[in-house]
Design an enzyme around this catalytic site. Structure first.
Site, PDB file in Angstrom:
ATOM      1  N   ALA A 123     -48.500  13.268 -20.739  1.00 57.41           N
ATOM      2  CA  ALA A 123     -47.541  13.552 -21.805  1.00 57.41           C
ATOM      3  C   ALA A 123     -47.593  12.560 -22.965  1.00 57.41           C
ATOM      4  O   ALA A 123     -46.722  12.596 -23.834  1.00 57.41           O
ATOM      5  CB  ALA A 123     -46.134  13.579 -21.226  1.00 57.41           C
ATOM      6  N   ASN A 189     -44.700   9.367 -14.457  1.00 50.96           N
ATOM      7  CA  ASN A 189     -46.155   9.405 -14.331  1.00 50.96           C
ATOM      8  C   ASN A 189     -46.844   8.813 -15.553  1.00 50.96           C
ATOM      9  O   ASN A 189     -47.928   8.241 -15.457  1.00 50.96           O
ATOM     10  CB  ASN A 189     -46.622  10.843 -14.099  1.00 50.96           C
ATOM     11  CG  ASN A 189     -46.363  11.310 -12.676  1.00 50.96           C
ATOM     12  OD1 ASN A 189     -46.764  10.664 -11.719  1.00 50.96           O
ATOM     13  ND2 ASN A 189     -45.671  12.424 -12.537  1.00 50.96           N
ATOM     14  N   HIS A 219     -41.527   9.357 -25.855  1.00 46.15           N
ATOM     15  CA  HIS A 219     -42.341   8.312 -25.240  1.00 46.15           C
ATOM     16  C   HIS A 219     -42.726   7.296 -26.310  1.00 46.15           C
ATOM     17  O   HIS A 219     -43.185   7.674 -27.394  1.00 46.15           O
ATOM     18  CB  HIS A 219     -43.609   8.903 -24.628  1.00 46.15           C
ATOM     19  CG  HIS A 219     -43.349  10.010 -23.653  1.00 46.15           C
ATOM     20  ND1 HIS A 219     -43.020   9.778 -22.342  1.00 46.15           N
ATOM     21  CD2 HIS A 219     -43.362  11.358 -23.815  1.00 46.15           C
ATOM     22  CE1 HIS A 219     -42.852  10.940 -21.730  1.00 46.15           C
ATOM     23  NE2 HIS A 219     -43.044  11.909 -22.594  1.00 46.15           N
TER      24      HIS A 219
END
Length: 266
Positions: A123, A189, A219
Site C-alpha cells: 500500500a 504490513n 501512509h
C-alpha cells in the site's frame, strides 16, 4: 504466459483477480486455495476460477508462482512448503516475517527448494528509494499509518481507545516495526515492508494513529542517509471489501505478477 496459484479468496484476492482481468495480458490464475468446506464461497467470490481445498492440489496445478493473499497465518501455514517444493512465493502479508522463527523457516525452505520470496510494495511507495539508500548508508527510517477509526476495529486498538467516540487523532501504538507488524497483522504490513527494505524490524520507528478526519488510509515515510533524505505521504483509498487494507495493496500484487511476464519492468 505466467500461471499463478492464489492462497486466499478474500478481499485482496478478489481485487487481484479483477485487476488481472482488466489488464488482460499473459497472467493467468490457474487455481485458488481455500480452507476445506469453503469452496462454494470461493467460487461465489471469484467467479470462473478453479478452487482447491489443499495445498497439494494447488501445487499439482504447477503454477509458475504462488501468491499469498490470505493473511499472516497463511504465510506460516503454507509458505515453507511452497518454497521447499521449489515454487516461488509472493507474500503480501509481509508482517508475518517479523516473527524471527518463521522468517528463518522460510529462508531455509527457499534455500532447500532453490526458490524465492517476492515482496511487493503493497500500500505504499518509496520502497525502492529506501532499498537504494540502504546501499549507501541509511541512518533513519520512520513510518506513520493514519487511518479512520473503523479501520482499526478487531485489533488491539480497541483496548487503547474507544474507536466509536474519537474526536481527534489518537496514537494507538508507537514503537518498532517488528512489534507493530505482529500486534496489528491486518494493519501494519506496510511497516514490515518498510523495515525489510531499510533498517530492519527493530530500527524502524513506527506510529499507528486512528483519526476520524483521515481522508482514507494515510501512509507517511521519512528516510535519511548518506544519499540524502526524503519524505512522502500517500493517501490511499481503502479496499471496497476490507477497510483495514488499502486498495493499492491488491494492485501492487497484480503489478508484481504482471511484471513476471513483462518485456520491460519498472
Amino acid at each position: 504466459m505466467t500461471s499463478v496459484g492464489l492462497i486466499g479468496y478474500g478481499g485482496i484476492a478478489q481485487d487481484v483477480v479483477a485487476a488481472l482481468r482488466t489488464a488482460g495480458g499473459a497472467t493467468k490464475i490457474v487455481g485458488v486455495l481455500c480452507r476445506p468446506g469453503r469452496a462454494a464461497k470461493a467460487y461465489a467470490a471469484l467467479g470462473d476460477v478453479a478452487v482447491v481445498e489443499s495445498l497439494a492440489e494447488l501445487l499439482a496445478l504447477r503454477p509458475d508462482i504462488v501468491a499469498e493473499v490470505a493473511g499472516q497465518q497463511a504465510v506460516a501455514e503454507h509458505g515453507p512448503e511452497v518454497l521447499r517444493r521449489g515454487f516461488d512465493l509472493l507474500v503480501i502479508s509481509v508482517g508475518a516475517l517479523a516473527d524471527p522463527a518463521l522468517f528463518d523457516r522460510l529462508k531455509t525452505a527457499a534455500h532447500e527448494g532453490k526458490s524465492r520470496m517476492l515482496l511487493p510494495a503493497g500500500a505504499i511507495g518509496g520502497i525502492d528509494a529506501i532499498a537504494a539508500m540502504r546501499l549507501g548508508g541509511l541512518t533513519t527510517v520512520r513510518y506513520r499509518s493514519r487511518k479512520p477509526p473503523a479501520a482499526w476495529r478487531g485489533s488491539p486498538a480497541e483496548k487503547v481507545a474507544d474507536l466509536d467516540k474519537l474526536t481527534g487523532r489518537t496514537v494507538l501504538y508507537r514503537g518498532t516495526a517488528g512489534e507493530a507488524a505482529l500486534l496489528y497483522p491486518q494493519n501494519a504490513n506496510v511497516a514490515a515492508a518498510v523495515a525489510l527494505a531499510g533498517l530492519g524490524f527493530e530500527k524502524t520507528e513506527v506510529e499507528l494513529v486512528a483519526d476520524p478526519d483521515a481522508p482514507g488510509n494515510v501512509h507517511e515515510i521519512e528516510a535519511e542517509g548518506a544519499a540524502g533524505r526524503f519524505a512522502i505521504q500517500l493517501q490511499g483509498k481503502p479496499s471496497r471489501s476490507n477497510p483495514k487494507t488499502s486498495a493499492l495493496a491488491a494492485l501492487s500484487v497484480a503489478r508484481a505478477l504482471i511484471n513476471l511476464d513483462a518485456t520491460m519492468v519498472i
